[in-house]
Motif scaffolding. Sequence first.
Motif, PDB file in Angstrom:
ATOM      1  N   ILE A   1       0.842  -1.202   0.000  1.00 25.15           N
ATOM      2  CA  ILE A   1       0.000   0.000   0.000  1.00 25.15           C
ATOM      3  C   ILE A   1       0.879   1.255   0.000  1.00 25.15           C
ATOM      4  CG2 ILE A   1      -1.633   1.349   1.382  1.00 25.15           C
ATOM      5  CD1 ILE A   1      -2.801  -1.358   2.337  1.00 25.15           C
ATOM      6  N   THR A   2       1.908   1.238   0.825  1.00 26.22           N
ATOM      7  CA  THR A   2       2.818   2.385   0.899  1.00 26.22           C
ATOM      8  C   THR A   2       3.518   2.612  -0.428  1.00 26.22           C
ATOM      9  OG1 THR A   2       3.191   2.012   3.265  1.00 26.22           O
ATOM     10  CG2 THR A   2       4.829   3.330   2.098  1.00 26.22           C
ATOM     11  N   ASN A   3       4.037   1.548  -1.024  1.00 22.85           N
ATOM     12  CA  ASN A   3       4.729   1.676  -2.307  1.00 22.85           C
ATOM     13  C   ASN A   3       3.791   2.201  -3.392  1.00 22.85           C
ATOM     14  OD1 ASN A   3       7.057   0.675  -1.135  1.00 22.85           O
ATOM     15  ND2 ASN A   3       6.726  -1.423  -1.844  1.00 22.85           N
ATOM     16  N   TYR A   4       2.580   1.696  -3.405  1.00 25.42           N
ATOM     17  CA  TYR A   4       1.579   2.135  -4.381  1.00 25.42           C
ATOM     18  C   TYR A   4       1.303   3.628  -4.240  1.00 25.42           C
ATOM     19  CZ  TYR A   4      -3.145   2.779  -6.286  1.00 25.42           C
ATOM     20  OH  TYR A   4      -4.247   3.247  -6.952  1.00 25.42           O
ATOM     21  N   ALA A   5       1.082   4.072  -3.016  1.00 27.96           N
ATOM     22  CA  ALA A   5       0.751   5.481  -2.795  1.00 27.96           C
ATOM     23  C   ALA A   5       1.920   6.391  -3.153  1.00 27.96           C
ATOM     24  CB  ALA A   5       0.337   5.691  -1.345  1.00 27.96           C
ATOM     25  N   VAL A   6       3.115   6.015  -2.711  1.00 30.94           N
ATOM     26  CA  VAL A   6       4.284   6.865  -2.977  1.00 30.94           C
ATOM     27  C   VAL A   6       4.524   6.991  -4.477  1.00 30.94           C
ATOM     28  CG1 VAL A   6       6.802   7.038  -2.702  1.00 30.94           C
ATOM     29  CG2 VAL A   6       5.371   6.418  -0.745  1.00 30.94           C
ATOM     30  N   SER A   7       4.225   5.950  -5.236  1.00 27.04           N
ATOM     31  CA  SER A   7       4.432   6.011  -6.685  1.00 27.04           C
ATOM     32  C   SER A   7       3.502   7.017  -7.362  1.00 27.04           C
ATOM     33  CB  SER A   7       4.217   4.623  -7.302  1.00 27.04           C
ATOM     34  OG  SER A   7       2.836   4.261  -7.291  1.00 27.04           O
ATOM     35  N   LEU A   8       2.418   7.383  -6.689  1.00 27.19           N
ATOM     36  CA  LEU A   8       1.420   8.269  -7.295  1.00 27.19           C
ATOM     37  C   LEU A   8       1.527   9.718  -6.856  1.00 27.19           C
ATOM     38  CD1 LEU A   8      -1.741   5.954  -7.118  1.00 27.19           C
ATOM     39  CD2 LEU A   8      -0.258   6.379  -9.076  1.00 27.19           C
ATOM     40  N   VAL A   9       2.342   9.994  -5.831  1.00 27.41           N
ATOM     41  CA  VAL A   9       2.473  11.380  -5.388  1.00 27.41           C
ATOM     42  C   VAL A   9       3.692  12.006  -6.061  1.00 27.41           C
ATOM     43  CG1 VAL A   9       1.407  10.831  -3.177  1.00 27.41           C
ATOM     44  CG2 VAL A   9       3.890  10.879  -3.346  1.00 27.41           C
ATOM     45  N   ASP A  10       3.625  13.315  -6.254  1.00 25.65           N
ATOM     46  CA  ASP A  10       4.698  13.966  -7.004  1.00 25.65           C
ATOM     47  C   ASP A  10       5.575  14.877  -6.154  1.00 25.65           C
ATOM     48  OD1 ASP A  10       2.884  15.944  -6.512  1.00 25.65           O
ATOM     49  OD2 ASP A  10       2.411  16.359  -8.615  1.00 25.65           O
ATOM     50  N   SER A  11       5.373  14.916  -4.851  1.00 27.38           N
ATOM     51  CA  SER A  11       6.224  15.757  -3.998  1.00 27.38           C
ATOM     52  C   SER A  11       7.441  14.965  -3.530  1.00 27.38           C
ATOM     53  CB  SER A  11       5.440  16.269  -2.796  1.00 27.38           C
ATOM     54  OG  SER A  11       5.119  15.203  -1.930  1.00 27.38           O
ATOM     55  N   GLU A  12       8.519  15.682  -3.211  1.00 27.22           N
ATOM     56  CA  GLU A  12       9.731  15.051  -2.717  1.00 27.22           C
ATOM     57  C   GLU A  12       9.575  14.609  -1.271  1.00 27.22           C
ATOM     58  OE1 GLU A  12      14.024  14.072  -2.375  1.00 27.22           O
ATOM     59  OE2 GLU A  12      12.293  13.722  -3.663  1.00 27.22           O
ATOM     60  N   TYR A  13       8.786  15.329  -0.493  1.00 22.51           N
ATOM     61  CA  TYR A  13       8.652  15.035   0.942  1.00 22.51           C
ATOM     62  C   TYR A  13       7.304  14.382   1.212  1.00 22.51           C
ATOM     63  CZ  TYR A  13      12.705  18.047   1.125  1.00 22.51           C
ATOM     64  OH  TYR A  13      13.946  18.596   0.913  1.00 22.51           O
ATOM     65  N   ILE A  14       7.378  13.238   1.873  1.00 21.35           N
ATOM     66  CA  ILE A  14       6.186  12.429   2.107  1.00 21.35           C
ATOM     67  C   ILE A  14       6.122  12.049   3.578  1.00 21.35           C
ATOM     68  CG2 ILE A  14       5.005  10.268   1.536  1.00 21.35           C
ATOM     69  CD1 ILE A  14       6.637  10.348  -1.144  1.00 21.35           C
ATOM     70  N   ILE A  15       4.941  12.190   4.166  1.00 21.57           N
ATOM     71  CA  ILE A  15       4.715  11.707   5.527  1.00 21.57           C
ATOM     72  C   ILE A  15       3.865  10.442   5.457  1.00 21.57           C
ATOM     73  CG2 ILE A  15       3.648  12.160   7.767  1.00 21.57           C
ATOM     74  CD1 ILE A  15       4.190  15.125   7.331  1.00 21.57           C
ATOM     75  N   LEU A  16       4.398   9.363   5.970  1.00 18.89           N
ATOM     76  CA  LEU A  16       3.610   8.150   6.128  1.00 18.89           C
ATOM     77  C   LEU A  16       2.917   8.251   7.481  1.00 18.89           C
ATOM     78  CD1 LEU A  16       6.302   5.549   4.969  1.00 18.89           C
ATOM     79  CD2 LEU A  16       4.653   6.823   3.568  1.00 18.89           C
ATOM     80  N   LEU A  17       1.596   8.149   7.470  1.00 17.16           N
ATOM     81  CA  LEU A  17       0.835   8.405   8.693  1.00 17.16           C
ATOM     82  C   LEU A  17      -0.265   7.375   8.867  1.00 17.16           C
ATOM     83  CD1 LEU A  17       0.557  10.519  11.022  1.00 17.16           C
ATOM     84  CD2 LEU A  17      -1.191  11.637   9.619  1.00 17.16           C
ATOM     85  N   ASN A  18      -0.331   6.791  10.050  1.00 16.35           N
ATOM     86  CA  ASN A  18      -1.421   5.866  10.354  1.00 16.35           C
ATOM     87  C   ASN A  18      -2.740   6.610  10.523  1.00 16.35           C
ATOM     88  OD1 ASN A  18       0.491   3.849  10.393  1.00 16.35           O
ATOM     89  ND2 ASN A  18      -0.171   2.981  12.344  1.00 16.35           N
ATOM     90  N   ASN A  19      -3.831   5.928  10.212  1.00 13.68           N
ATOM     91  CA  ASN A  19      -5.149   6.554  10.367  1.00 13.68           C
ATOM     92  C   ASN A  19      -5.575   6.623  11.833  1.00 13.68           C
ATOM     93  OD1 ASN A  19      -5.581   3.829  10.782  1.00 13.68           O
ATOM     94  ND2 ASN A  19      -7.361   3.678   9.429  1.00 13.68           N
ATOM     95  N   ASP A  20      -4.845   5.925  12.716  1.00 18.26           N
ATOM     96  CA  ASP A  20      -5.188   5.948  14.140  1.00 18.26           C
ATOM     97  C   ASP A  20      -4.291   6.925  14.911  1.00 18.26           C
ATOM     98  OD1 ASP A  20      -2.878   4.485  13.851  1.00 18.26           O
ATOM     99  OD2 ASP A  20      -3.516   2.770  15.064  1.00 18.26           O
ATOM    100  N   THR A  21      -3.949   8.033  14.255  1.00 12.25           N
ATOM    101  CA  THR A  21      -3.149   9.074  14.893  1.00 12.25           C
ATOM    102  C   THR A  21      -3.946  10.373  14.970  1.00 12.25           C
ATOM    103  OG1 THR A  21      -2.163   9.702  12.771  1.00 12.25           O
ATOM    104  CG2 THR A  21      -0.944   8.125  14.123  1.00 12.25           C
ATOM    105  N   GLU A  22      -3.471  11.270  15.825  1.00 16.13           N
ATOM    106  CA  GLU A  22      -4.109  12.574  15.983  1.00 16.13           C
ATOM    107  C   GLU A  22      -3.030  13.606  16.275  1.00 16.13           C
ATOM    108  OE1 GLU A  22      -7.382  14.873  18.847  1.00 16.13           O
ATOM    109  OE2 GLU A  22      -6.941  12.740  19.156  1.00 16.13           O
ATOM    110  N   VAL A  23      -2.984  14.655  15.483  1.00 17.76           N
ATOM    111  CA  VAL A  23      -1.965  15.686  15.632  1.00 17.76           C
ATOM    112  C   VAL A  23      -2.151  16.431  16.956  1.00 17.76           C
ATOM    113  CG1 VAL A  23      -1.087  17.860  14.699  1.00 17.76           C
ATOM    114  CG2 VAL A  23      -1.679  15.973  13.150  1.00 17.76           C
TER     115      VAL A  23
END
Length: 558
Positions: free
Chosen positions: A349-371
Amino acid sequence: WIEQNEEKDISYQKNVKFSYEPKISIIVPVFNPPVVILRMAINSVLNQTYSNWELCIADGNSNDAVKGILQEYAKKDSRIKVVFLDENKGIAGNMNEALQIATGDFAGFLDHDDELHPSALYEIVKLLNKNKNIDFIYTDEDKISVRGKRFGPHFKPDWAPDMLRSYNYICHLAVIRKFIIDKVGGFKKEYDGSQDYDLFLRVSEITEKIAHIPEVLYHWRAHKNSVAGNAYAKMYAFENAKKALSEHIQRLGLKGEVLDGHALGCYRIKYKIENNPPVSIVIPNKNNADMLKRCIDSILNKSSYTNYKIYIVDNKSEEKETFAYYSKLKANNRINILHYNNAFNFSAITNYAVSLVDSEYIILLNNDTEVISPSWIEAMLEFAQRSDVGAVGAKLYYHNDTIQHAGGIIFRDGRTTHAFRSLEKQQEGYMSRAMIIQNYSVVTGACMMIKKSVFKKVCGFNENFVFDYNDFDFCLKVREEGYLVVWTPYAELYHYESRTRGYKTTPEKKEIFKKERRLWIDKWGNVLKKGDPYYNPNLSITKEDFSINIDRLTEYGR
């Protein structure tokens, strides 16, 4: 711990002949110490099991009693050299005067009220015989009372540049190749009190051949007039440390400001973020609309950094509430919904998503987090933008405000854990390490910033790690390519751990975990055997609180 680890064969060490026996100059600045303690310091050098040393003392016009003792010792042993100054030139000035009479290949530093362990120089030379190219060696240390009671051991990590910029963790004992000290200009008077910190920073700018011996080989005297006994004894030292750090990053071509950290003697370098780059936040999700909403709302409502987009990667959701929530989110141009329709595989899933984004900086974030902290993106981005950094981790808490993740630790047997897990949110942890920016071998993928260029270089996440070890495997691949992994306490989030996929409670999940653990050990066995460079082998292998490993028998000096 002392009983288990320090039963060394002193007579054996005295008779060892190394093929390489460099002369080590011990540099001691003296100004009116208590005479009893001064004798202890000098005797600790005389008691060294390695004999090719010289003791270079510069006295800053001390009283007659101190001068008499120095003259006595100089007559007793020709290796003791003393220069008597007409005035006290301060710590840095006196040390430079002692360096002037030093003729050794290396120079080590001893304060006039401290002591060396009898095996200190032996262990230094033993390591140099394994690698003659080392320029800078430091060891673990502890404190010692006026009456000789030892306490407060500091078991340090191997070379960790970002930790050194948080505070002077190297401190004692430090031994540096003499020509390098000369090359960087010795000690600087304007950094008195932090003159050694400034020197270490400057030396680290011209050599990466830095090694650490995980043994307590230096005893720092604690009394009312010493920093070891009273941190407020030399307040000027802390301001000078900030000045040294500021000039250090300028010399490195980095832009930022040096701020006070959470406690006296700790610092935060807040690097300037260049060009406001776009950041992509990748969040895998299945069902759990309420939990995902809490995560998304916290990003949208709390983040002070605005140049970001969110990519939710749906993995075969079934609940209508989830799709209803997706429909609402589509109105926000910051948010994109991607679909991964194969079986759950976090790495894929991570590899798939990263292949589709065009920014250099990526945050991998779980859905069970809260800023929690508004500047969480900036706090990670300031490190990710550095060319020497490959991954950045955050500080995560359980819902009850205890720590869930403050960096990752790997053990020789393949086990992994989160540093300081279950420590109260406001507690400093061992040597303040729960509250300072530092390097680790690994950080959790529950909240990790990466560079897409580095991600591609290491071929992304290993898809054989479906549930576990994928983030730690990724970090080790990043480090294998020569990049640093940085953990910052200034990016804070809650992590409601394993809420989406659940814990490993079913037989099927347990079997997958065992399979992935075997894969992890098989792949990284050689790295694991060497030990985690950022976790001292004298620390516990059963707890996450950095307590002492009482049963550990040291590999050194045996």
